[in-house]
Design a protein around this motif. Sequence first.
Motif, PDB file in Angstrom:
ATOM      1  N   ASN A 261       0.861  -1.185   0.000  1.00 27.67           N
ATOM      2  CA  ASN A 261       0.000   0.000   0.000  1.00 27.67           C
ATOM      3  C   ASN A 261       0.894   1.230   0.000  1.00 27.67           C
ATOM      4  N   PRO A 262       0.919   2.007  -1.094  1.00 30.68           N
ATOM      5  CA  PRO A 262       1.841   3.144  -1.156  1.00 30.68           C
ATOM      6  C   PRO A 262       1.519   4.250  -0.157  1.00 30.68           C
ATOM      7  N   PHE A 263       0.271   4.270   0.345  1.00 34.07           N
ATOM      8  CA  PHE A 263      -0.076   5.256   1.370  1.00 34.07           C
ATOM      9  C   PHE A 263      -1.233   4.725   2.211  1.00 34.07           C
ATOM     10  N   LYS A 276       4.036   4.800   4.373  1.00 33.65           N
ATOM     11  CA  LYS A 276       4.278   4.539   2.962  1.00 33.65           C
ATOM     12  C   LYS A 276       5.104   3.278   2.757  1.00 33.65           C
ATOM     13  N   LYS A 277       4.841   2.633   1.631  1.00 38.22           N
ATOM     14  CA  LYS A 277       5.634   1.501   1.160  1.00 38.22           C
ATOM     15  C   LYS A 277       5.768   1.622  -0.353  1.00 38.22           C
ATOM     16  N   PHE A 278       6.591   0.746  -0.916  1.00 36.99           N
ATOM     17  CA  PHE A 278       6.632   0.646  -2.363  1.00 36.99           C
ATOM     18  C   PHE A 278       5.290   0.113  -2.860  1.00 36.99           C
ATOM     19  N   SER A 279       4.901   0.533  -4.046  1.00 36.23           N
ATOM     20  CA  SER A 279       3.669   0.058  -4.664  1.00 36.23           C
ATOM     21  C   SER A 279       3.881  -1.364  -5.201  1.00 36.23           C
ATOM     22  N   PRO A 280       2.800  -2.035  -5.640  1.00 39.79           N
ATOM     23  CA  PRO A 280       2.984  -3.364  -6.242  1.00 39.79           C
ATOM     24  C   PRO A 280       4.003  -3.374  -7.388  1.00 39.79           C
ATOM     25  N   ALA A 281       3.918  -2.374  -8.267  1.00 37.87           N
ATOM     26  CA  ALA A 281       4.893  -2.317  -9.363  1.00 37.87           C
ATOM     27  C   ALA A 281       6.303  -2.103  -8.829  1.00 37.87           C
ATOM     28  N   GLY A 282       6.429  -1.251  -7.813  1.00 36.80           N
ATOM     29  CA  GLY A 282       7.737  -1.027  -7.209  1.00 36.80           C
ATOM     30  C   GLY A 282       8.301  -2.285  -6.582  1.00 36.80           C
ATOM     31  N   HIS A 283       7.424  -3.092  -5.992  1.00 37.13           N
ATOM     32  CA  HIS A 283       7.867  -4.355  -5.401  1.00 37.13           C
ATOM     33  C   HIS A 283       8.460  -5.266  -6.478  1.00 37.13           C
ATOM     34  N   TRP A 284       7.801  -5.332  -7.634  1.00 39.37           N
ATOM     35  CA  TRP A 284       8.313  -6.204  -8.696  1.00 39.37           C
ATOM     36  C   TRP A 284       9.539  -5.615  -9.382  1.00 39.37           C
ATOM     37  N   MET A 285       9.690  -4.309  -9.381  1.00 41.07           N
ATOM     38  CA  MET A 285      10.944  -3.726  -9.843  1.00 41.07           C
ATOM     39  C   MET A 285      12.086  -4.147  -8.915  1.00 41.07           C
ATOM     40  N   SER A 286      11.783  -4.193  -7.626  1.00 44.56           N
ATOM     41  CA  SER A 286      12.783  -4.647  -6.661  1.00 44.56           C
ATOM     42  C   SER A 286      13.139  -6.116  -6.880  1.00 44.56           C
TER      43      SER A 286
END
Length: 443
Positions: A261-263, A276-286
Motif C-alpha cells: 500500500n503506497p499510502f 508509505k511503502k513501495f507500490s505493487p509495481a515497485g515491489h516487482w521492480m525490486s
Amino acid sequence: MKRLFPFAAIAIFFSACHSTSDYEKVFKDPNLYCATVHQLNTVVMGNNFGPIVASRNYLYAAVAGYEVIAGGYPDRFPSLAGQLHGLQAVPKPDTTTHKIDFELASLLAYCKLGEAVTFPEGSMRGWVDSLKQMAKDHGMPSDMFEASVAYGDTVAAAIKAWSKKDHYAETRGAPEYMVNPDSPGRWVPTPPAYTPAMEPHWREIRYIAMDSVQQFMPHPPYTFDVKDKNAPYYKEVKLIENKGDSLSPEETWIADFWDDNPFKLNVSGHLMFGTKKFSPAGHWMSITGIAAQKAGADFATTTAAYAKTAVALFDAFIQCWNIKYTYNTLRPETAINKYFDPNWRPHLQTPPFPEYTCGHCTISASAAEALTSIFGDNFAFNDTTELEFGIKSRSFPSFRTAAVETASSRFYGGIHYKYSTDVSHVMGTEIGQLVADRIKIKK
C-alpha cells in the motif's frame, strides 16, 4: 529509521572507495543500475503516486535506460522501436568523434525519464549529480563524459516525446467517477479515508504490447446476491468474511508482505497519519533487481530485465483497470458491513477502486512471466524488498510461485474475493506470456 537498502549503499561505496582511473569498472557494475531503480522507487513512494501511475514512471525510465544500451551494443540487444506501440526509431550514437560510456548514459537517461514523466523537475537531481560526480571522481575523460551525457539526453528526449502521446495528459482532465450508492453491488468509497475512485480512465492510456484492451477479457463477475445462500456471490462473501476472522500467523505474514500500500491512512482516535511503502509495481521492480543480482547478469542484461518487466506491469495495469471500470464491483468490506457485520474489517486497508479484477494479482502474474522468460523457471530467490519496512523476507522457488502467493495475499487481506484473485492471476499470466513472446530484448 529505515535500514539502508543494499543497492542504495552502492553509490556511497563507489564514491568513498575509488582510484582515479577505474570509471569503466564502476559503471559496468549492474548493481549501480539496480541502485538507481531503487532510488526511483523511493522518489515514487515519497511523492504519494498511486500504483497505476507509478507503473508509468517505471516503464518510460526502463525503456530509456535500455534504449541507450541497445544503441551501444546493437549486436546483442535490439531496439524496442517497432516492438512497442508508437515507439519509432531511437537516435543511434555517433562514436566517430568521441567515445561514449553507454552505462553512464543509460543511468542518466533512466533518471531523466523517471523524473520527467510525472514528477516535478529536480526529483532525481541529487542522484543524477552523484552519478556525474562519480564519473569525474573515477577518472572518466571529460570528452567521454560530455558525449555520454549528451547521448543520454538524446535518447531521453526521444522517449519523453513518445511518452507524451500515451493519452496520460488527457486523462488528467477527464470526468470524475460517478458514485451511485443506490445501485446494489456497485462500488462506493471505503473507510477510513473514503477516497474517490483512483484512475477511472486508465484504460484509455496507450497499451504497449497488447493489441487491444479487449484482448484478455475474463468472464463477468458473479451476480451480486447477498440473500440466496446458494448464490456464488453470497458464498464468496461468507468465504472472505470467515477467512478474515481466522487468519493464521503465516497467512497474516503473507498478506502483510504483499500489502504494498503506497499510502496507508492510520487512524487512532482523532489522530490520523500516513505510512508509505513501495507500490505493487515497485515491489516487482525490486524483485527484478534481486533476480539480476543473483543471476550475475551484466549491466546490459539487467537493463533489459527491467524494461521487459516494466512493459508487462504497465500493460497488465491497463487491462485490469479496464475490467475494474467495466463492472464497478463493490468491495468485500462494503458488502459485509452493509449486509452482514457492520464491525467487520479486512486485515489490509481497502484501496480506492472497484474490486473485480485484482490489480496486484494481475500485474504480479504478468511480471512473473516476463522475468521467467529472462531468468528461467525454477529460479529460486529470496525477496528482501520489505526489510526496509520492517517485514521479514520470504523465499520462493520461482517467480510464478511468488505470483501465486500474491494472489492469495489479497484474499487473506480481505480486499479481494477468492474467485477474483484466481481470474486475475490467469489474466495476468496471459498478458505476461504475450509480453514474453513478443518483446525481444536479446539477440
